[in-house]
Design an enzyme around this catalytic site. Structure first.
Site, PDB file in Angstrom:
ATOM      1  N   LYS A 187       0.236  -7.777  12.554  1.00 20.21           N
ATOM      2  CA  LYS A 187      -0.857  -6.903  12.095  1.00 20.21           C
ATOM      3  C   LYS A 187      -2.151  -7.364  12.758  1.00 20.21           C
ATOM      4  CE  LYS A 187      -2.885  -5.088   7.823  1.00 20.21           C
ATOM      5  NZ  LYS A 187      -2.913  -5.145   6.346  1.00 20.21           N
TER       6      LYS A 187
ATOM      7  N   THR B  24       1.732  -4.363   4.166  1.00 20.18           N
ATOM      8  CA  THR B  24       1.618  -4.604   5.610  1.00 20.18           C
ATOM      9  C   THR B  24       1.143  -6.021   5.948  1.00 20.18           C
ATOM     10  OG1 THR B  24      -0.611  -3.682   5.607  1.00 20.18           O
ATOM     11  CG2 THR B  24       1.199  -2.184   6.178  1.00 20.18           C
ATOM     12  N   ASP B  25       0.522  -6.703   4.969  1.00 23.85           N
ATOM     13  CA  ASP B  25      -0.064  -8.018   5.289  1.00 23.85           C
ATOM     14  C   ASP B  25       0.944  -9.007   5.863  1.00 23.85           C
ATOM     15  OD1 ASP B  25      -2.255  -6.852   4.140  1.00 23.85           O
ATOM     16  OD2 ASP B  25      -2.675  -8.482   2.735  1.00 23.85           O
TER      17      ASP B  25
ATOM     18  N   GLU C  48      -1.915 -29.396  27.296  1.00 25.36           N
ATOM     19  CA  GLU C  48      -3.157 -29.821  26.620  1.00 25.36           C
ATOM     20  C   GLU C  48      -2.987 -31.157  25.894  1.00 25.36           C
ATOM     21  OE1 GLU C  48      -6.200 -28.727  26.472  1.00 25.36           O
ATOM     22  OE2 GLU C  48      -6.053 -26.796  27.497  1.00 25.36           O
TER      23      GLU C  48
ATOM     24  N   SER D 209       2.079  -7.833  -0.506  1.00 27.14           N
ATOM     25  CA  SER D 209       2.949  -8.707   0.294  1.00 27.14           C
ATOM     26  C   SER D 209       2.331 -10.085   0.528  1.00 27.14           C
ATOM     27  CB  SER D 209       3.319  -8.041   1.615  1.00 27.14           C
ATOM     28  OG  SER D 209       2.195  -7.900   2.442  1.00 27.14           O
TER      29      SER D 209
ATOM     30  N   THR E 299       0.823  -1.214   0.000  1.00 28.21           N
ATOM     31  CA  THR E 299       0.000   0.000   0.000  1.00 28.21           C
ATOM     32  C   THR E 299       0.852   1.257   0.000  1.00 28.21           C
ATOM     33  OG1 THR E 299      -1.814  -1.117   1.083  1.00 28.21           O
ATOM     34  CG2 THR E 299      -1.739   1.249   1.353  1.00 28.21           C
TER      35      THR E 299
ATOM     36  N   TYR F 215      -8.269   0.470  -3.068  1.00 27.60           N
ATOM     37  CA  TYR F 215      -7.277   1.092  -3.954  1.00 27.60           C
ATOM     38  C   TYR F 215      -6.444  -0.028  -4.557  1.00 27.60           C
ATOM     39  CZ  TYR F 215      -4.750  -0.090   0.202  1.00 27.60           C
ATOM     40  OH  TYR F 215      -4.257  -0.797   1.259  1.00 27.60           O
TER      41      TYR F 215
HETATM   42  N1  GLU Z   1      -2.404  -6.532   0.702  1.00 28.99           N
HETATM   43  C1  GLU Z   1      -1.440  -5.557   0.320  1.00 28.99           C
HETATM   44  C2  GLU Z   1      -0.059  -5.902   0.850  1.00 28.99           C
HETATM   45  O1  GLU Z   1       0.115  -6.461   1.894  1.00 28.99           O
HETATM   46  C3  GLU Z   1      -1.811  -4.183   0.749  1.00 28.99           C
HETATM   47  C4  GLU Z   1      -1.902  -4.011   2.236  1.00 28.99           C
HETATM   48  C5  GLU Z   1      -0.923  -3.006   2.779  1.00 28.99           C
HETATM   49  O2  GLU Z   1       0.182  -2.870   2.301  1.00 28.99           O
HETATM   50  O3  GLU Z   1      -1.298  -2.324   3.736  1.00 28.99           O
HETATM   51  O4  GLU Z   1       0.880  -5.566   0.203  1.00 28.99           O
END
Ligand code: GLU
Length: 374
Positions: free
Chosen positions: A211, A138-139, A331, A105, A58, A72
């Protein structure tokens, strides 16, 4: 009286020791201080040389309008353009962009992870490179940063950064996150702290960060809190990672050319035992079972997992709860079944650690020690 004087000199000694070790240095050093000043120059006179490696996400995204904060296209803006959009960066460091991928990602796989790690390692060996920033979706920042944290052989700062909103959005967070990441990568206090993740004014260790929210800018959390903050151009550390990383680990990215297949199977009510067999048939050398609670395994799942272990596949009990320790022999009787528990690693991080561990040993006792160590 004598005791007070003694305490005072002890405090002075501790203060100078912490300054020397760089622990408290972050608050005193100018943000742009380099890792090593050339002869005859003061540390403040030279800006750090930072390479910014673009992988997509992103932070390289663009939306149709300014109100598209969560809908987006990611991974479309080249890294040089992202850098050019934050001219403040050039005041704190000499930066150079390098585009290695342009992907979301979620598309990272073992090959891409290895390619990125090897390139970072190559750059870190260059005497004219003081630190690396990686722009990343971020993923899966939490997987890439954990992998680098375990495999890079350098004390130089490596900072992974992303954003939750594209640069085109109202309240875009990428510019400040990137500026902060360069500040952290340029600061000598960031050396020797492992791979760091910077977003939302916070500095996290790649080992712990995860995340936790699909769209909020305040999404990255570490169960034990961040290592520090970035505020008004100042890099402030308050804690250091306790677990071994980078120089202290048994892995070297330069020596790893392939990672073994490790599957994660997610537990839920009515989970299908066939998912275990499918992982085995697909060549998994280990299965991380993202179990409920403290690694609990349903009665109808015990036999399929034991059968997989009988075929030589390592079984790692993890938890889908998001934090906490999975206790060995609690467990489930892990000793009896020859299974492994994750300590506190999340299933996706346990996958990384297990893949690395399997490059060196297939002994379940040694593998368990690795999970407790890292
Ligand atoms: N799903 C995309 C990724 O991880 C966009 C999410 C992001 O970067 O915040 O690259």
């Amino acid at each position: 009286m004598k005791r007070t004087a003694h305490l005072k000199s002890l405090a002075a000694l501790l203060l100078s020791a912490s300054l020397l070790s760089g622990v408290a240095h972050a608050q005193l050093a100018p943000a742009s201080a380099p890792t090593a000043a050339p002869a005859g120059a003061t540390a403040e006179a030279r800006k750090a040389n930072i390479v910014i490696i673009g992988t997509g996400g992103t932070i390289a995204g663009a939306g149709a309008s300014a109100t598209n904060t969560a809908a987006y296209q990611s991974a479309v803006v080249p890294v040089d353009k992202i850098i050019a959009s934050v001219p403040e960066i050039s005041k704190v460091a000499n930066v150079k962009g390098e585009q290695i991928f342009q992907i979301g990602s979620e598309s990272f796989n073992n090959e891409r992870l290895l390619k990125l790690g090897k390139r970072v390692s190559e750059l870190l060996k260059q005497p004219d490179v003081d630190g690396i920033v990686i722009t990343h979706g971020t993923d899966t920042i939490e997987e890439t940063s954990y992998f680098l944290n375990l495999t890079l052989k350098s004390d130089k700062p490596v900072v992974v950064v992303g954003s939750m909103r594209p640069g085109t959005a109202l309240g875009a967070d990428g510019a400040l996150n990137l500026y902060d990441a360069v500040l952290v990568a340029s600061n000598p206090a960031s050396r020797g702290k492992g791979t760091l993740v910077v977003l939302n004014d916070e500095i996290h260790t790649g080992r712990d960060v995860t995340k936790t929210n699909t769209f909020k800018t305040e999404t990255f959390r570490s169960p034990f809190g961040p290592l520090g903050y970035v505020v008004e151009g100042r890099t402030l550390f308050y804690r250091i990672p306790a677990r071994p990383h980078t120089m202290q680990t048994q892995w070297d990215i330069d020596k790893i050319d392939k990672l073994p297949e490790v599957a994660v199977v997610y537990a839920y009510g009515n989970v299908n035992p066939a998912s275990i067999d499918a992982a085995v048939k697909n060549g998994a050398k280990a299965i991380v079972y993202a179990a409920t609670g403290n690694g609990s395994v349903g009665d109808y799942m015990v036999e399929p997992l034991k059968a997989a272990r009988a075929k030589g596949v390592q079984i790692v009990r993890a938890s889908r709860t998001g934090s906490g320790v999975v206790v060995r022999n609690a467990e489930q009787p892990d000793d009896k079944y020859d299974w492994i528990v994750t300590d506190d690693q999340l299933p996706q991080k346990a996958r990384i650690l297990m893949a690395l561990a399997l490059t060196q040993t297939n002994d379940p006792k040694a593998l368990q020690q690795i999970f407790w160590k890292y």
